[in-house]
Design a protein around this motif. Structure first.
Motif, short mmCIF file in Angstrom:
data_model
loop_
_atom_site.label_atom_id
_atom_site.label_comp_id
_atom_site.label_asym_id
_atom_site.label_seq_id
_atom_site.Cartn_x
_atom_site.Cartn_y
_atom_site.Cartn_z
N ALA A 4 -66.97 -90.76 56.52
CA ALA A 4 -67.93 -91.77 56.96
C ALA A 4 -67.54 -93.12 56.38
CB ALA A 4 -69.34 -91.41 56.50
N ALA A 5 -67.80 -94.19 57.13
CA ALA A 5 -67.67 -95.56 56.64
C ALA A 5 -69.04 -96.22 56.77
CB ALA A 5 -66.63 -96.33 57.45
N ILE A 6 -69.50 -96.83 55.67
CA ILE A 6 -70.88 -97.34 55.61
C ILE A 6 -70.87 -98.78 55.12
CG2 ILE A 6 -73.20 -96.96 54.64
CD1 ILE A 6 -72.20 -94.07 53.91
N THR A 7 -71.51 -99.69 55.84
CA THR A 7 -71.61 -101.07 55.36
C THR A 7 -72.90 -101.24 54.55
OG1 THR A 7 -72.79 -101.91 57.31
CG2 THR A 7 -70.38 -101.90 57.41
N GLY A 8 -72.90 -102.17 53.62
CA GLY A 8 -74.08 -102.40 52.79
C GLY A 8 -74.48 -101.15 52.03
N ALA A 9 -73.46 -100.50 51.43
CA ALA A 9 -73.70 -99.17 50.83
C ALA A 9 -74.03 -99.23 49.35
CB ALA A 9 -72.46 -98.30 51.05
N ASN A 10 -74.22 -100.42 48.80
CA ASN A 10 -74.43 -100.52 47.35
C ASN A 10 -75.88 -100.35 46.92
OD1 ASN A 10 -74.37 -103.14 48.76
ND2 ASN A 10 -75.20 -103.90 46.83
N ARG A 11 -76.82 -100.41 47.88
CA ARG A 11 -78.22 -100.19 47.50
C ARG A 11 -79.01 -99.75 48.74
NH1 ARG A 11 -81.25 -105.38 48.24
NH2 ARG A 11 -79.73 -106.95 48.89
N GLY A 12 -80.27 -99.37 48.50
CA GLY A 12 -81.17 -99.05 49.60
C GLY A 12 -80.70 -97.90 50.47
N TRP A 26 -68.58 -84.86 52.28
CA TRP A 26 -67.84 -85.84 53.08
C TRP A 26 -67.02 -86.76 52.18
CZ3 TRP A 26 -69.39 -87.92 58.37
CH2 TRP A 26 -70.10 -86.97 59.11
N ARG A 27 -65.99 -87.38 52.80
CA ARG A 27 -65.31 -88.51 52.20
C ARG A 27 -66.06 -89.75 52.67
NH1 ARG A 27 -60.44 -90.15 50.17
NH2 ARG A 27 -59.33 -91.88 51.16
N VAL A 28 -66.34 -90.68 51.77
CA VAL A 28 -67.14 -91.86 52.11
C VAL A 28 -66.39 -93.14 51.75
CG1 VAL A 28 -69.25 -93.16 51.57
CG2 VAL A 28 -69.36 -90.67 51.90
N HIS A 29 -66.22 -94.01 52.75
CA HIS A 29 -65.73 -95.37 52.52
C HIS A 29 -66.96 -96.26 52.48
CE1 HIS A 29 -61.47 -94.47 52.93
NE2 HIS A 29 -61.79 -93.66 53.93
N ALA A 30 -67.28 -96.75 51.30
CA ALA A 30 -68.53 -97.50 51.10
C ALA A 30 -68.23 -98.99 50.99
CB ALA A 30 -69.22 -97.01 49.83
N GLY A 31 -68.87 -99.79 51.84
CA GLY A 31 -68.70 -101.24 51.78
C GLY A 31 -69.73 -101.86 50.86
N ALA A 32 -69.28 -102.79 50.02
CA ALA A 32 -70.18 -103.53 49.14
C ALA A 32 -69.63 -104.95 49.00
CB ALA A 32 -70.26 -102.86 47.77
N ARG A 33 -70.53 -105.93 49.04
CA ARG A 33 -70.04 -107.30 48.91
C ARG A 33 -69.44 -107.56 47.54
NH1 ARG A 33 -74.43 -111.31 51.61
NH2 ARG A 33 -75.96 -110.08 50.44
N ARG A 34 -70.04 -106.93 46.51
CA ARG A 34 -69.54 -107.12 45.14
C ARG A 34 -69.37 -105.75 44.49
NH1 ARG A 34 -72.34 -110.19 41.29
NH2 ARG A 34 -74.30 -109.40 42.08
N GLU A 36 -67.88 -104.81 41.97
CA GLU A 36 -67.98 -104.80 40.51
C GLU A 36 -69.43 -104.71 40.05
OE1 GLU A 36 -67.21 -107.30 42.39
OE2 GLU A 36 -68.39 -109.05 41.78
N ALA A 37 -70.37 -105.06 40.95
CA ALA A 37 -71.79 -105.00 40.59
C ALA A 37 -72.51 -103.84 41.30
CB ALA A 37 -72.47 -106.33 40.96
N ALA A 38 -71.73 -102.96 41.93
CA ALA A 38 -72.33 -101.86 42.71
C ALA A 38 -72.62 -100.68 41.80
CB ALA A 38 -71.40 -101.48 43.87
N ASP A 39 -73.64 -100.84 40.98
CA ASP A 39 -73.92 -99.82 39.96
C ASP A 39 -74.30 -98.47 40.58
OD1 ASP A 39 -73.47 -101.82 38.15
OD2 ASP A 39 -75.60 -102.30 37.86
N GLY A 40 -75.05 -98.51 41.67
CA GLY A 40 -75.45 -97.25 42.32
C GLY A 40 -74.25 -96.47 42.80
N LEU A 41 -73.27 -97.18 43.36
CA LEU A 41 -72.05 -96.50 43.82
C LEU A 41 -71.24 -96.00 42.62
CD1 LEU A 41 -70.95 -98.81 46.78
CD2 LEU A 41 -71.75 -96.44 46.93
N ALA A 42 -71.24 -96.77 41.54
CA ALA A 42 -70.49 -96.34 40.35
C ALA A 42 -71.01 -94.99 39.85
CB ALA A 42 -70.59 -97.40 39.25
#
Ligand SMILES: NC(=O)c1ccc[n+]([C@@H]2O[C@H](COP(=O)([O-])OP(=O)(O)OC[C@H]3O[C@@H](n4cnc5c(N)ncnc54)[C@H](OP(=O)(O)O)[C@@H]3O)[C@@H](O)[C@H]2O)c1
Length: 228
Positions: A4-12, A26-34, A36-42
């Motif tokens: 899956a590829a997901i935009t705006g995947a860092n929150r919500g 699944w393998r996930v390609h997660a888009g995040a604008r920043r 380095e600040a995507a704590d939820g993805l981390a």
């Protein structure tokens, strides 16, 4: 392993999609604008998660994502990135700049993502592209909150699926709009009893049940058809 590829995947809602698809193997390609600040993805870090710096208003970043995924089948694209500015959406309050930003995110960005990943979606027999839209973009919706930039750009987003469902049908790609319901996220000030987990669980069931007979339409997170 489906991808899956997901935009705006860092929150919500986007983060919850990433969490649930990863948990499902699944393998996930997660888009995040920043990133380095995507704590939820981390917190979700694993070999199956790839985080990409992705502002959907930035064509160079979309091109970089497409290049990174060159030749890799994508089973599911989720155009989730979204903007809503509360009282600044109302009559006499909104600016052309805000309206343009929402067109760039909800419409131009979603379309650019579909075009950039069209070959990935077609690979492996045909994937699915879904737009996380809103009842606010539907004439048939009963909540008549007059949020001009948000509602008009979500209406335009809804119409994209009509065209794309025709253009991508030959490649076996299914396209749909989804309404997540009124969900407790930053966007809504968490003022809802519907959690991202419940909404996303429902949307994942809807996505799993999509086929060519349902392409080009809009569905609620609970499986009901949306009147648009
Ligand atoms: N929550 C609801 O009740 C509800 C109802 C109907 C529809 N929706 C739709 O569901 C989607 C997700 O909403 P949400 O409730 O999860 O909102 P949210 O918590 O505010 O999250 C919005 C996400 O979109 C990202 N985003 C914004 N502009 C972007 C851009 N230019 N490029 C890439 N990403 C961008 C944000 O990234 P940053 O962290 O960098 O800002 C964030 O990851 C949206 O499309 C929204 O319109 C939500």
């Amino acid at each position: 392993m489906p991808t899956a590829a997901i935009t705006g995947a860092n929150r919500g809602i986007g983060l919850e999609f990433a969490r649930q698809y990863l948990a499902d193997g699944w393998r996930v390609h997660a888009g995040a604008r920043r990133p380095e600040a995507a704590d939820g993805l981390a917190e979700l870090a694993s070999d199956a998660l790839v985080v990409h710096e992705l502002d959907v208003r930035d064509r160079a970043r979309i091109a970089a994502l497409a290049a990174a995924l060159d030749g890799e089948p994508v089973d599911l694209l989720i155009n989730n990135a979204g903007v809503w500015r509360g009282g600044l959406e109302l009559h006499g309050r909104f600016s052309d700049e805000l309206w343009l930003e929402e067109f760039e995110v909800h419409v131009f960005g979603a379309m650019a993502m579909c075009q950039a990943l069209a070959a990935n979606l077609a690979a492996g027999g045909g994937g699915t592209a879904v737009n996380i839209s809103s009842g606010n973009g539907c004439f048939g919706w009963t909540d008549k909150s007059p949020d001009y930039p948000y509602n008009s750009t979500k209406a335009a987003l809804n119409m994209l699926a009509r065209g794309l469902s025709v253009d991508l049908a030959g490649d076996g790609v299914v396209v749909a709009n989804l309404s997540p319901g009124f969900v407790a996220t930053d966007m809504t000030g968490h003022a809802s009893g519907l959690t991202p987990r419940e909404s996303v669980s429902g949307m994942r069931k809807v996505i799993a049940g999509l086929d060519m007979g349902k392409t080009g339409a809009m569905w609620r997170y609970d499986g009901g058809a949306m009147p648009w």
